[in-house]
Write a protein that holds these residues in place. Sequence first.
Motif, PDB file in Angstrom:
ATOM      1  N   ALA A  59      14.661  53.249 -52.665  1.00 19.85           N
ATOM      2  CA  ALA A  59      15.379  54.182 -53.540  1.00 19.85           C
ATOM      3  C   ALA A  59      14.498  54.636 -54.699  1.00 19.85           C
ATOM      4  CB  ALA A  59      16.650  53.530 -54.068  1.00 19.85           C
ATOM      5  N   ALA A  60      13.756  53.699 -55.270  1.00 22.53           N
ATOM      6  CA  ALA A  60      12.879  54.042 -56.401  1.00 22.53           C
ATOM      7  C   ALA A  60      11.777  55.002 -55.957  1.00 22.53           C
ATOM      8  CB  ALA A  60      12.274  52.775 -56.997  1.00 22.53           C
ATOM      9  N   ILE A  61      11.137  54.688 -54.859  1.00 20.41           N
ATOM     10  CA  ILE A  61      10.045  55.547 -54.371  1.00 20.41           C
ATOM     11  C   ILE A  61      10.575  56.913 -53.967  1.00 20.41           C
ATOM     12  CG2 ILE A  61       8.348  55.830 -52.528  1.00 20.41           C
ATOM     13  CD1 ILE A  61       7.970  52.732 -52.693  1.00 20.41           C
ATOM     14  N   GLY A  62      11.722  56.937 -53.251  1.00 16.10           N
ATOM     15  CA  GLY A  62      12.308  58.205 -52.851  1.00 16.10           C
ATOM     16  C   GLY A  62      12.719  59.057 -54.033  1.00 16.10           C
ATOM     17  N   GLY A  63      13.258  58.412 -55.066  1.00 15.63           N
ATOM     18  CA  GLY A  63      13.635  59.152 -56.268  1.00 15.63           C
ATOM     19  C   GLY A  63      12.451  59.769 -56.971  1.00 15.63           C
ATOM     20  N   ILE A  64      11.372  59.018 -57.042  1.00  7.46           N
ATOM     21  CA  ILE A  64      10.161  59.546 -57.673  1.00  7.46           C
ATOM     22  C   ILE A  64       9.595  60.711 -56.879  1.00  7.46           C
ATOM     23  CG2 ILE A  64       7.743  58.986 -58.220  1.00  7.46           C
ATOM     24  CD1 ILE A  64       8.788  56.125 -58.919  1.00  7.46           C
ATOM     25  N   VAL A  65       9.541  60.559 -55.565  1.00 11.01           N
ATOM     26  CA  VAL A  65       9.015  61.640 -54.726  1.00 11.01           C
ATOM     27  C   VAL A  65       9.891  62.881 -54.849  1.00 11.01           C
ATOM     28  CG1 VAL A  65       8.598  62.342 -52.338  1.00 11.01           C
ATOM     29  CG2 VAL A  65       7.828  60.106 -53.117  1.00 11.01           C
ATOM     30  N   GLY A  66      11.217  62.711 -54.801  1.00 14.09           N
ATOM     31  CA  GLY A  66      12.120  63.851 -54.947  1.00 14.09           C
ATOM     32  C   GLY A  66      11.984  64.535 -56.291  1.00 14.09           C
ATOM     33  N   HIS A  67      11.790  63.751 -57.334  1.00 13.07           N
ATOM     34  CA  HIS A  67      11.636  64.297 -58.682  1.00 13.07           C
ATOM     35  C   HIS A  67      10.345  65.092 -58.799  1.00 13.07           C
ATOM     36  CE1 HIS A  67      10.557  64.133 -62.989  1.00 13.07           C
ATOM     37  NE2 HIS A  67      11.849  64.289 -63.151  1.00 13.07           N
ATOM     38  N   GLU A  68       9.264  64.513 -58.317  1.00 15.95           N
ATOM     39  CA  GLU A  68       7.955  65.155 -58.443  1.00 15.95           C
ATOM     40  C   GLU A  68       7.809  66.361 -57.516  1.00 15.95           C
ATOM     41  OE1 GLU A  68       5.617  64.430 -60.773  1.00 15.95           O
ATOM     42  OE2 GLU A  68       7.149  63.084 -61.539  1.00 15.95           O
ATOM     43  N   ALA A  69       8.467  66.331 -56.370  1.00 18.08           N
ATOM     44  CA  ALA A  69       8.337  67.430 -55.414  1.00 18.08           C
ATOM     45  C   ALA A  69       8.995  68.707 -55.932  1.00 18.08           C
ATOM     46  CB  ALA A  69       8.963  67.033 -54.083  1.00 18.08           C
ATOM     47  N   SER A  70       9.925  68.597 -56.834  1.00 12.77           N
ATOM     48  CA  SER A  70      10.629  69.779 -57.307  1.00 12.77           C
ATOM     49  C   SER A  70      10.085  70.331 -58.623  1.00 12.77           C
ATOM     50  CB  SER A  70      12.125  69.462 -57.430  1.00 12.77           C
ATOM     51  OG  SER A  70      12.344  68.345 -58.249  1.00 12.77           O
ATOM     52  N   LYS A  71       8.936  69.869 -59.041  1.00  7.10           N
ATOM     53  CA  LYS A  71       8.338  70.397 -60.269  1.00  7.10           C
ATOM     54  C   LYS A  71       7.699  71.726 -60.011  1.00  7.10           C
ATOM     55  CE  LYS A  71       7.484  66.446 -63.150  1.00  7.10           C
ATOM     56  NZ  LYS A  71       6.520  65.635 -63.818  1.00  7.10           N
TER      57      LYS A  71
END
Length: 71
Positions: A59-71
């Motif tokens: 969940a932590a890794i997926g959240g970070i990836v999702g956050h960074e991918a939408s910048k």
Amino acid sequence: MKKGKRIATGAVTLVLLAGLTACEGMSRQGRNTAIGAGAGAVGGAVLTGGSTAGTLGGAAIGGIVGHEASK
């Protein structure tokens, strides 16, 4: 014991998917973070056989990836 883990994993998945319906008023970045965290949690649970650490790590890794991918 494995049956209990499968039921728990299924329940967590359903709760996460139901929680995604609340993303309507969120920003695009917030929505992608939530979706990434949900997908990561499911992936982490599957890959580690339902361990709590694997689910939370995913969940932590997926959240970070999702956050960074939408910048």
